[in-house]
Design a protein around this motif. Structure first.
Motif, PDB file in Angstrom:
ATOM      1  N   SER A  84       0.806  -1.231   0.000  1.00 21.58           N
ATOM      2  CA  SER A  84       0.000   0.000   0.000  1.00 21.58           C
ATOM      3  C   SER A  84       0.839   1.282   0.000  1.00 21.58           C
ATOM      4  CB  SER A  84      -0.940   0.004   1.211  1.00 21.58           C
ATOM      5  OG  SER A  84      -0.214  -0.147   2.405  1.00 21.58           O
ATOM      6  N   ASN A  85       2.168   1.143  -0.185  1.00 19.61           N
ATOM      7  CA  ASN A  85       3.049   2.308  -0.171  1.00 19.61           C
ATOM      8  C   ASN A  85       4.124   2.175  -1.238  1.00 19.61           C
ATOM      9  OD1 ASN A  85       2.211   3.606   2.604  1.00 19.61           O
ATOM     10  ND2 ASN A  85       2.550   1.433   3.031  1.00 19.61           N
ATOM     11  N   ASN A  86       4.699   3.299  -1.633  1.00 16.40           N
ATOM     12  CA  ASN A  86       5.868   3.274  -2.513  1.00 16.40           C
ATOM     13  C   ASN A  86       7.117   3.086  -1.652  1.00 16.40           C
ATOM     14  OD1 ASN A  86       4.582   3.834  -5.092  1.00 16.40           O
ATOM     15  ND2 ASN A  86       4.185   5.882  -4.279  1.00 16.40           N
ATOM     16  N   ILE A  87       7.958   2.146  -2.050  1.00 20.71           N
ATOM     17  CA  ILE A  87       9.186   1.849  -1.311  1.00 20.71           C
ATOM     18  C   ILE A  87      10.383   2.277  -2.155  1.00 20.71           C
ATOM     19  CG2 ILE A  87      10.631   0.056  -0.281  1.00 20.71           C
ATOM     20  CD1 ILE A  87       8.020   0.506   1.243  1.00 20.71           C
ATOM     21  N   TYR A  88      11.119   3.277  -1.650  1.00 21.22           N
ATOM     22  CA  TYR A  88      12.296   3.788  -2.346  1.00 21.22           C
ATOM     23  C   TYR A  88      13.530   3.596  -1.459  1.00 21.22           C
ATOM     24  CZ  TYR A  88       8.676   6.363  -4.947  1.00 21.22           C
ATOM     25  OH  TYR A  88       7.577   6.710  -5.683  1.00 21.22           O
ATOM     26  N   PHE A  89      14.507   2.849  -1.937  1.00 17.93           N
ATOM     27  CA  PHE A  89      15.763   2.734  -1.208  1.00 17.93           C
ATOM     28  C   PHE A  89      16.694   3.861  -1.641  1.00 17.93           C
ATOM     29  CE2 PHE A  89      14.225  -1.644  -0.743  1.00 17.93           C
ATOM     30  CZ  PHE A  89      14.381  -1.779   0.632  1.00 17.93           C
ATOM     31  N   VAL A  90      17.238   4.565  -0.654  1.00 17.68           N
ATOM     32  CA  VAL A  90      18.120   5.705  -0.923  1.00 17.68           C
ATOM     33  C   VAL A  90      19.389   5.496  -0.100  1.00 17.68           C
ATOM     34  CG1 VAL A  90      18.355   8.208  -0.920  1.00 17.68           C
ATOM     35  CG2 VAL A  90      16.084   7.178  -1.228  1.00 17.68           C
ATOM     36  N   THR A  91      20.474   5.143  -0.768  1.00 15.17           N
ATOM     37  CA  THR A  91      21.711   4.790  -0.074  1.00 15.17           C
ATOM     38  C   THR A  91      22.863   5.693  -0.486  1.00 15.17           C
ATOM     39  OG1 THR A  91      23.359   3.038   0.273  1.00 15.17           O
ATOM     40  CG2 THR A  91      22.147   2.977  -1.808  1.00 15.17           C
ATOM     41  N   ALA A  92      23.760   5.956   0.451  1.00 15.48           N
ATOM     42  CA  ALA A  92      24.957   6.762   0.191  1.00 15.48           C
ATOM     43  C   ALA A  92      26.076   5.926  -0.429  1.00 15.48           C
ATOM     44  CB  ALA A  92      25.448   7.399   1.490  1.00 15.48           C
ATOM     45  N   ARG A  93      25.856   4.653  -0.628  1.00 13.51           N
ATOM     46  CA  ARG A  93      26.878   3.796  -1.233  1.00 13.51           C
ATOM     47  C   ARG A  93      27.412   4.428  -2.519  1.00 13.51           C
ATOM     48  NH1 ARG A  93      24.505  -2.392  -1.197  1.00 13.51           N
ATOM     49  NH2 ARG A  93      24.476  -2.714   1.076  1.00 13.51           N
ATOM     50  N   ASP A  94      28.681   4.142  -2.827  1.00 11.43           N
ATOM     51  CA  ASP A  94      29.223   4.707  -4.065  1.00 11.43           C
ATOM     52  C   ASP A  94      28.701   3.941  -5.278  1.00 11.43           C
ATOM     53  OD1 ASP A  94      31.991   3.124  -2.859  1.00 11.43           O
ATOM     54  OD2 ASP A  94      31.390   2.664  -4.911  1.00 11.43           O
ATOM     55  N   LYS A  95      28.800   4.591  -6.424  1.00  9.55           N
ATOM     56  CA  LYS A  95      28.169   4.090  -7.646  1.00  9.55           C
ATOM     57  C   LYS A  95      28.674   2.708  -8.060  1.00  9.55           C
ATOM     58  CE  LYS A  95      25.603   7.741  -8.730  1.00  9.55           C
ATOM     59  NZ  LYS A  95      24.137   7.669  -8.904  1.00  9.55           N
ATOM     60  N   SER A  96      29.885   2.365  -7.653  1.00  3.50           N
ATOM     61  CA  SER A  96      30.441   1.059  -8.026  1.00  3.50           C
ATOM     62  C   SER A  96      29.630  -0.095  -7.439  1.00  3.50           C
ATOM     63  CB  SER A  96      31.902   0.954  -7.572  1.00  3.50           C
ATOM     64  OG  SER A  96      31.985   0.955  -6.158  1.00  3.50           O
ATOM     65  N   LEU A  97      28.795   0.211  -6.430  1.00  2.00           N
ATOM     66  CA  LEU A  97      27.998  -0.822  -5.760  1.00  2.00           C
ATOM     67  C   LEU A  97      26.552  -0.872  -6.257  1.00  2.00           C
ATOM     68  CD1 LEU A  97      29.369  -0.173  -2.173  1.00  2.00           C
ATOM     69  CD2 LEU A  97      29.724  -2.261  -3.495  1.00  2.00           C
ATOM     70  N   GLU A  98      26.257  -0.136  -7.320  1.00  2.00           N
ATOM     71  CA  GLU A  98      24.869  -0.028  -7.781  1.00  2.00           C
ATOM     72  C   GLU A  98      24.289  -1.388  -8.184  1.00  2.00           C
ATOM     73  OE1 GLU A  98      22.394   3.360 -10.089  1.00  2.00           O
ATOM     74  OE2 GLU A  98      24.308   2.793 -10.982  1.00  2.00           O
ATOM     75  N   LEU A  99      24.977  -2.109  -9.042  1.00  3.33           N
ATOM     76  CA  LEU A  99      24.476  -3.409  -9.506  1.00  3.33           C
ATOM     77  C   LEU A  99      24.382  -4.393  -8.349  1.00  3.33           C
ATOM     78  CD1 LEU A  99      23.566  -5.203 -11.827  1.00  3.33           C
ATOM     79  CD2 LEU A  99      25.974  -5.760 -12.266  1.00  3.33           C
ATOM     80  N   LEU A 100      25.399  -4.430  -7.493  1.00  7.93           N
ATOM     81  CA  LEU A 100      25.382  -5.318  -6.328  1.00  7.93           C
ATOM     82  C   LEU A 100      24.187  -5.009  -5.436  1.00  7.93           C
ATOM     83  CD1 LEU A 100      28.354  -6.348  -4.086  1.00  7.93           C
ATOM     84  CD2 LEU A 100      26.302  -5.391  -3.046  1.00  7.93           C
ATOM     85  N   THR A 101      23.874  -3.718  -5.262  1.00  8.64           N
ATOM     86  CA  THR A 101      22.769  -3.313  -4.387  1.00  8.64           C
ATOM     87  C   THR A 101      21.437  -3.819  -4.921  1.00  8.64           C
ATOM     88  OG1 THR A 101      24.007  -1.346  -3.693  1.00  8.64           O
ATOM     89  CG2 THR A 101      21.624  -1.330  -3.339  1.00  8.64           C
ATOM     90  N   PHE A 102      21.203  -3.642  -6.222  1.00  5.31           N
ATOM     91  CA  PHE A 102      19.983  -4.166  -6.847  1.00  5.31           C
ATOM     92  C   PHE A 102      19.902  -5.684  -6.659  1.00  5.31           C
ATOM     93  CE2 PHE A 102      19.783  -0.137  -9.083  1.00  5.31           C
ATOM     94  CZ  PHE A 102      18.428   0.038  -9.320  1.00  5.31           C
ATOM     95  N   GLN A 103      21.010  -6.347  -6.912  1.00  8.90           N
ATOM     96  CA  GLN A 103      21.030  -7.806  -6.846  1.00  8.90           C
ATOM     97  C   GLN A 103      20.803  -8.296  -5.423  1.00  8.90           C
ATOM     98  OE1 GLN A 103      21.267  -9.418  -9.908  1.00  8.90           O
ATOM     99  NE2 GLN A 103      20.378 -11.028  -8.620  1.00  8.90           N
ATOM    100  N   TYR A 104      21.375  -7.584  -4.449  1.00  8.30           N
ATOM    101  CA  TYR A 104      21.214  -7.948  -3.039  1.00  8.30           C
ATOM    102  C   TYR A 104      19.734  -7.907  -2.638  1.00  8.30           C
ATOM    103  CZ  TYR A 104      21.602  -7.698   2.057  1.00  8.30           C
ATOM    104  OH  TYR A 104      21.453  -7.926   3.412  1.00  8.30           O
ATOM    105  N   LEU A 105      19.042  -6.846  -3.018  1.00  4.45           N
ATOM    106  CA  LEU A 105      17.622  -6.717  -2.685  1.00  4.45           C
ATOM    107  C   LEU A 105      16.794  -7.787  -3.390  1.00  4.45           C
ATOM    108  CD1 LEU A 105      17.373  -2.824  -2.877  1.00  4.45           C
ATOM    109  CD2 LEU A 105      17.276  -4.209  -0.805  1.00  4.45           C
ATOM    110  N   LYS A 106      17.116  -8.048  -4.651  1.00  2.00           N
ATOM    111  CA  LYS A 106      16.401  -9.084  -5.403  1.00  2.00           C
ATOM    112  C   LYS A 106      16.650 -10.466  -4.798  1.00  2.00           C
ATOM    113  CE  LYS A 106      14.504  -6.786  -8.885  1.00  2.00           C
ATOM    114  NZ  LYS A 106      13.020  -6.748  -9.072  1.00  2.00           N
ATOM    115  N   ASN A 107      17.908 -10.749  -4.470  1.00  2.00           N
ATOM    116  CA  ASN A 107      18.251 -12.062  -3.894  1.00  2.00           C
ATOM    117  C   ASN A 107      17.558 -12.306  -2.560  1.00  2.00           C
ATOM    118  OD1 ASN A 107      19.918 -12.586  -6.065  1.00  2.00           O
ATOM    119  ND2 ASN A 107      21.827 -12.147  -4.979  1.00  2.00           N
ATOM    120  N   ASN A 108      17.322 -11.212  -1.821  1.00  2.00           N
ATOM    121  CA  ASN A 108      16.650 -11.330  -0.528  1.00  2.00           C
ATOM    122  C   ASN A 108      15.132 -11.170  -0.635  1.00  2.00           C
ATOM    123  OD1 ASN A 108      18.596 -11.596   1.906  1.00  2.00           O
ATOM    124  ND2 ASN A 108      19.649 -10.183   0.525  1.00  2.00           N
TER     125      ASN A 108
END
Length: 199
Positions: A84-108
């Protein structure tokens, strides 16, 4: 139409806030405990130079961030909130971790609408862009910055963020408590919408 735009930090917020500690202790041959982590400045806690900590982080960041564990009940609560809500992840991680971050959320198996990997700790512009209703954080400095910009913040409790809060920040002990706080915010918003629209 979804009720709230919920912005959420990742490291220390949905994950174990001390996920990096075993790696750091091993790398620096130290014996720092979780109870000693009373500052967000990790180099200071480890009693090492900033440049040495950065060298450690660059070497280990991909392994650390791919293996860190979720906090209790995170997946259950977030997947319920997503209905019932929009979920936006907003992280200070550097750009080199962008793909890993997407994959981490998907894997979990965590549901979300958008992920912003900023490469900066300044989250206020992104909160504005996303029309954020509530921001969930573990960083005290980020919580203060966001709250001073007018955003409602839920600060999930850690050893390193136990400092005085202002009226825009609510401290929560765990994700079940966060769920209850967001439900209360939703209810207040619904009442206000009814009063404004008359429907």
């Amino acid at each position: 139409m979804k009720n709230l735009n919920i912005c959420i930090d990742i490291d220390g917020t949905i994950t174990d806030p001390y996920y990096w500690l075993s790696y750091a202790n091993s790398y620096f041959n130290s014996n720092v405990s979780e109870n000693q982590i009373t500052s967000y400045n990790i180099a200071e806690i480890l009693n090492v130079k900033d440049i040495d900590y950065l060298r450690f982080y660059e070497k280990c960041k991909f392994e650390i961030h791919s293996k860190q564990e979720l906090r209790d009940d995170v997946k259950k609560v977030l997947n319920e909130l997503y209905k019932s809500n929009n979920i936006y992840f907003v992280t200070a991680r550097d750009k080199s971790l962008e793909l890993l971050t997407f994959q981490y959320l998907k894997n979990n198996e965590i549901s979300f609408d958008k992920v912003l990997v900023l490469g900066t700790y300044n989250k206020v512009p992104s909160a504005n862009e996303l029309q954020c209703d509530v921001f969930i954080e573990d960083s005290y400095d980020n919580a203060i910055s966001l709250s001073n910009a007018g955003f409602k913040v839920i600060l999930i409790d850690t050893n390193y963020n136990r400092f005085p809060l202002n009226h825009n920040i609510i401290r929560a002990s765990n994700w079940n408590e966060i769920f209850n706080i967001i439900n209360e915010i939703q209810e207040r918003k619904s009442i206000i919408d009814i009063l404004i629209t008359g429907n």
